[in-house]
Structure formats: C-alpha cells, structure tokens
Scaffold this motif. Structure first.
Motif, PDB file in Angstrom:
ATOM      1  N   SER A   1       0.818  -1.213  -0.065  1.00 51.58           N
ATOM      2  CA  SER A   1       0.304   0.231   0.033  1.00 51.58           C
ATOM      3  C   SER A   1       0.438   1.444  -0.127  1.00 51.58           C
ATOM      4  N   GLY A   2       2.052   0.992   0.516  1.00 52.08           N
ATOM      5  CA  GLY A   2       2.845   2.334   0.541  1.00 52.08           C
ATOM      6  C   GLY A   2       3.658   2.808  -1.224  1.00 52.08           C
ATOM      7  N   PHE A   3       4.075   1.686  -2.293  1.00 53.03           N
ATOM      8  CA  PHE A   3       4.195   1.773  -3.019  1.00 53.03           C
ATOM      9  C   PHE A   3       2.917   2.397  -4.213  1.00 53.03           C
ATOM     10  N   SER A   4       1.648   2.075  -4.005  1.00 55.60           N
ATOM     11  CA  SER A   4       0.596   2.844  -4.138  1.00 55.60           C
ATOM     12  C   SER A   4       0.288   3.845  -3.856  1.00 55.60           C
ATOM     13  N   ASN A   5       0.356   4.211  -2.736  1.00 54.42           N
ATOM     14  CA  ASN A   5       0.328   5.768  -2.312  1.00 54.42           C
ATOM     15  C   ASN A   5       1.830   6.639  -2.890  1.00 54.42           C
ATOM     16  N   GLY A   6       2.466   6.356  -2.739  1.00 51.54           N
ATOM     17  CA  GLY A   6       3.925   6.589  -3.853  1.00 51.54           C
ATOM     18  C   GLY A   6       3.485   6.782  -5.137  1.00 51.54           C
ATOM     19  N   PHE A   7       2.134   6.009  -6.007  1.00 50.95           N
ATOM     20  CA  PHE A   7       2.391   6.084  -7.326  1.00 50.95           C
ATOM     21  C   PHE A   7       1.380   7.024  -7.614  1.00 50.95           C
ATOM     22  N   TRP A   8       0.222   7.181  -6.602  1.00 50.06           N
ATOM     23  CA  TRP A   8      -0.431   8.124  -6.592  1.00 50.06           C
ATOM     24  C   TRP A   8      -0.610   9.109  -6.070  1.00 50.06           C
ATOM     25  N   LEU A   9       0.588   9.738  -5.592  1.00 54.30           N
ATOM     26  CA  LEU A   9       0.888  10.823  -5.288  1.00 54.30           C
ATOM     27  C   LEU A   9       1.373  11.731  -6.414  1.00 54.30           C
ATOM     28  N   VAL A  10       2.205  10.714  -6.942  1.00 53.58           N
ATOM     29  CA  VAL A  10       3.199  11.139  -7.560  1.00 53.58           C
ATOM     30  C   VAL A  10       2.662  11.290  -8.810  1.00 53.58           C
ATOM     31  N   ALA A  11       1.369  10.875  -9.788  1.00 50.86           N
ATOM     32  CA  ALA A  11       0.209  10.876 -10.308  1.00 50.86           C
ATOM     33  C   ALA A  11      -0.375  12.367 -10.570  1.00 50.86           C
ATOM     34  N   GLY A  12      -0.232  12.462  -8.908  1.00 47.60           N
ATOM     35  CA  GLY A  12      -1.651  13.254  -8.880  1.00 47.60           C
ATOM     36  C   GLY A  12      -0.310  15.352  -9.098  1.00 47.60           C
ATOM     37  N   CYS A  13       0.850  14.933  -8.964  1.00 47.77           N
ATOM     38  CA  CYS A  13       1.340  16.594  -9.283  1.00 47.77           C
ATOM     39  C   CYS A  13       1.666  16.162 -10.715  1.00 47.77           C
ATOM     40  N   CYS A  14       1.854  14.847 -11.559  1.00 48.64           N
ATOM     41  CA  CYS A  14       1.422  15.101 -12.927  1.00 48.64           C
ATOM     42  C   CYS A  14       0.322  15.568 -13.558  1.00 48.64           C
ATOM     43  N   ALA A  15      -0.221  15.083 -13.097  1.00 49.00           N
ATOM     44  CA  ALA A  15      -1.980  16.237 -13.272  1.00 49.00           C
ATOM     45  C   ALA A  15      -1.456  17.612 -12.951  1.00 49.00           C
ATOM     46  N   ALA A  16      -1.676  17.944 -11.735  1.00 50.57           N
ATOM     47  CA  ALA A  16      -1.403  19.352 -11.417  1.00 50.57           C
ATOM     48  C   ALA A  16      -0.754  20.315 -12.317  1.00 50.57           C
ATOM     49  N   GLY A  17       0.446  19.179 -12.357  1.00 50.97           N
ATOM     50  CA  GLY A  17       1.793  20.564 -13.308  1.00 50.97           C
ATOM     51  C   GLY A  17       0.720  20.119 -15.232  1.00 50.97           C
ATOM     52  N   THR A  18      -0.091  19.500 -15.317  1.00 53.07           N
ATOM     53  CA  THR A  18      -1.217  19.648 -16.430  1.00 53.07           C
ATOM     54  C   THR A  18      -1.389  20.758 -16.652  1.00 53.07           C
ATOM     55  N   LEU A  19      -2.229  20.536 -15.224  1.00 54.47           N
ATOM     56  CA  LEU A  19      -3.218  21.882 -15.173  1.00 54.47           C
ATOM     57  C   LEU A  19      -2.864  22.927 -15.614  1.00 54.47           C
TER      58      LEU A  19
END
Length: 486
Positions: free
Chosen positions: A448-466
């Motif tokens: 679950s820790g690895f999953s949370n890490g990927f979700w955090l990076v994905a969210g930051c990528c989304a922020a950069g896209t916006l």
C-alpha cells in the motif's frame, strides 16, 4: 549591458545536419546534462543496499542532499556563467562535483557519505548552463534537435544505464556505484575541456548579489528541509512551521531586494512576464514530479520481499534493467520526436499531452505493479509522456526568453524543478513509510505504501498538466531568435 555575440558564417544559418564539430560539441554538452540522470540512476539503484548497510531510516537524504545544495548554488552558478563564460563555469562546478564524488566513494559513515553527496550536488547547476550554451553555439536549425537530445538524455541514459548500474551493484555492491560516479564525472570533465567552445554571449561583469542568492537559496532550502523532516517532527510542530515560515519570509525578502539592487540575480521584470513565470511553474512541477517517481520505482524493484515486513519485488539491479529497458527506449523516441515536432507545433501542446500520459501511466501503476509485465505495460504509456515532457522543457524556455536571458531562464526553471522534485520526493518517502515497518534501523515498505507513492506522483503530474493552461501561446522553434555563436 551585454557584449556582442559572434555571428557565424552565412552558410551556418542554413545548416540542418550535425557536422563533426557539432557532434563533438553536442557530446560535451550531452555528458554535462546526462551526468545528473546517470548519478540519479546509479545512486537510486544503490540506495536499497545503502539503507541496509548503514542501518538508516533517513535514506531520503542520500539523494536529496545533493539536490538541496544544487538548488542553493544555482543562482550563483547561473549568474557567474553569464558574466565569466558558460564553459568556464561548467568546468569549475564539474571539478567540484568530482571532489564530492571522491569523498562519497571513500566514506566510512553515513554522515560522511551525505557530505560527499552534498558537495557533488554543486554540479547539478551545470545542466541549466549547458542548455543555455547549446543555444549559443548551435545554428538555428540545430537548436531544437540539440536541446531535445540533451533533454532526452534521461531516456538515453535509461537504456544502458540500468544494465551498467546493475553490473556494478551486483558485482561490487554500492561501493562500485559510488566509484563509477567518480569515473563518470572525471570523463565528463576531460571531454568538456577538450571539445566545448566558450560561448561569447556575456553579461556585463558586475558585483555578485550575494545577499539575494543567500535569501533565495536559503529560503528554498529551508522549505524543502522542513518538508523532509515534517513527518518526524510532526506536521503541526513548531520546528516544521519555523522552517516553512522562515523559508517563505526569506523568499519574500528576496523579491523585495531584487527590486532595489542595481544588479539582481534574477530580474523581477523577467520573472514577472507571464510567458516566463507560467512556463517556469508548469515545467517545474511537471518535470519535478517525473524525476520523483524514481524513488518509488527503484525501491519497489530492489527492496527485498519479506512476508509481513517488506513488499519489494526483490529483483537484482540487472533484472530491473532488463524490465525498464523498453520504457527507456520509448522515452528516447518520444523526446526526439517532440524535438522535431516543436519546430512546427506549439510546444505547450507537447507538454500538455505528455502530462496527461504520465498521469494515466502512474495512476495505472498505483494498482498494477506486482510483475514485470504489468510495469512494462503502463511504463510504455508513462514513458511516451515523460519523453514529451522532458524535451518540451528547454524548448519552452527558449521560446519564452531571448538568447541573453537564456541562462537566467534555464536557471530559474531548474530551481523551480529542483524544489518541486525535492518536496515531492520527500512527500513520497513520507506516504510510502506510513504503512511500512522499521527493522534493525532500516525502513521497509508495504504494498500500500508503494501504491500511495505512485498516486502522489500521478497527482503531481496532473497538477503540472493543468498549469500548462496558464502558458500563453508559445513560439515554434523556427520562429525564435537563437544565439548562433557556433
């Protein structure tokens, strides 16, 4: 006042192919830019062994100490490059990086290891200067492809680098990785001295704004350090807020001083232009998030699989290289294609599409990362996006500033990206460790820790896209002015 640039022969303007001289110059600049991802890759593959060997739960600082020092030194390095010559400054910081690599390779304690990585971090500023030098020394038709190739170094390194680091670590352990950093830095220094011409584009030699640099670098470093220690201190602790507020006050003071000194490090008129600050913000967040995903990827692959304690995949570094090689190849292809397209296409679109693809890829990775097949499947999606993003960054800076402002533009972008990378990486370690366990002084991670890490990076990528939506229409590469000092 800026010195006059040296104009190339008329035929140089229409040069559309890399001649022998261009190739040698590109090689010198490529190694300058590539050394950062090389060191990041090798050190990333070594960090699991380092954590176990030194029994530390502070593994984050192995990779982030250098990033913080590089961020602090960057404004001074960029200003010096403008005044005294880009080649001269790149050579000096590379030599200092070599000293730091030697200290790290000889370290007998984790504290000494961090000291060496910190000194070596000074070299991180060289990449920003290298992009500016490329604009100065290549003719107009080659600036875009050269910049894209430099940016795509992360993918090119990613093809052979994992196999090299795998061989080093599997054969000689983390010490082999540390000594390779010494050799790689020394080789880069020799090639720079041999082949890179000095850029004739100069700023007037003025007094260095030491106070401004200390306020800027110190403020950013204080914020990043506070975020890094926030989980240990507590997010509501006095220590955390002291570093956070202190850093913000220092940045505010920097902004005030830059409007009052005669020779500011970063002219506020430049940073106040929407074309500039929007590019810095969008590219900084997008690229910073991408370089942070390596924390999750490498710990997932290389940490051992111990039921009830560690949910890493337990791969060797060489096996990890085999799995990630197709992804790296995709990054290279996407970076080169984006560099070519940027001559005719608004680079904002390339950055935005790349951001969408990385968001999708890492979002899928949060749920599917238990096997090589799963990682490759979504890694190809994120790899295309990563190639588009990293190649778009220098191209957008070129479109936003003049040749005389190029070093400042690259420096400012590198600072924003460096701070974003440090903060996002620190937060990745925090969310990954939340469900993990500490055994004999070593931090281990759950699935679950690895999953949370990927979700955090994905969210930051989304922020950069916006944030791309804030960028005004950008010039195509065929429309921008270049230094043309080849």
């Amino acid at each position: 006042m800026l010195d006059k640039t040296i104009s190339p022969p008329p035929a140089e303007e229409t040069t559309t192919r890399f001649g022998a001289r261009h190739v040698l110059v590109l090689l010198a600049l490529f190694l300058t830019v590539a050394l950062n991802p090389i060191v990041g890759l090798v050190s990333g593959n070594a960090q699991a062994e380092i954590a176990i060997h030194f029994h530390t739960t502070e593994l984050a600082w192995f990779t982030l100490t250098g990033a913080l020092v590089g961020t602090f030194m960057l404004p001074f390095v960029v200003k010096a490059a403008g005044m005294y010559g880009k080649k001269r400054v790149i050579v000096i910081v590379t030599a200092l990086g070599l000293v730091g690599d030697l200290i790290a390779a000889l370290a007998t304690s984790y504290d000494i290891l961090l000291l060496g990585r910190g000194i070596a971090g000074i070299y991180g500023a060289a990449a920003a200067v290298a992009y500016a030098a490329a604009r100065d020394v290549f003719p107009r038709p080659l600036v875009g492809p050269a910049s894209a190739l430099l940016a795509g170094s992360v993918g090119i390194v990613g093809v052979g680098g994992p196999f090299l680091s795998g061989w080093l670590i599997d054969t000689w352990g983390f010490r082999g990785a540390l000594w390779f950093m010494v050799v790689a830095t020394a080789v880069s220094l020799v090639i720079l001295l041999a082949f890179l011409p000095e850029s004739p584009v100069r700023e007037a030699r003025v007094r260095m704004d030491w106070l401004g640099g200390i306020l800027l670098g110190g403020g950013l470093t204080a914020i990043a350090y506070g975020v890094g220690e926030g989980s240990e201190w507590g997010w509501t602790s006095g220590e955390f807020f002291a570093f956070l507020i202190g850093g913000l006050v220092a940045l505010l003071a920097f902004g005030i001083t830059q409007t009052r000194v005669s020779n500011p490090l970063f002219p506020m008129k430049l940073l106040a232009r929407r074309q500039v600050w929007s590019v810095l913000l969008a590219t900084g967040v997008a690229a910073g998030a991408l370089y942070s995903v390596g924390v999750v990827m490498m710990l997932l692959a290389l940490m051992p699989k111990i039921p009830g304690l560690s949910e890493g995949l337990g791969w060797t570094a060489t096996h990890n290289a085999v799995v990630t090689a197709p992804i790296s190849a995709v990054i290279i292809a996407a970076a080169i294609a984006s560099g070519v397209l940027a001559r005719r296409v608004d680079p904002r679109f390339l950055l935005g599409i790349g951001g969408v693809l990385t968001t999708i890829g890492y979002g899928i990775g949060a749920n599917f990362h238990a096997s090589a097949g799963q990682i490759i499947s979504w890694g190809v999606i994120s790899g295309i996006g990563m190639g588009m993003v990293v190649s778009s960054v220098p191209i957008l800076i070129i479109s936003a500033v003049s040749p005389q402002e190029q070093a400042l533009g690259n420096g400012a972008q590198a600072m924003v990206q460096g701070v974003a990378q440090v903060i996002i990486s620190q937060l990745v370690f925090v969310v990954m460790a939340r469900d993990g366990m500490v055994m004999k002084g070593t931090q281990f991670y759950s699935d679950s820790g690895f999953s949370n890490g990927f979700w955090l990076v994905a969210g930051c990528c989304a922020a950069g896209t916006l944030l791309v939506l804030l960028i005004p229409k950008a010039k195509k590469l065929d429309e921008v002015e270049v230094g043309q000092a080849a």
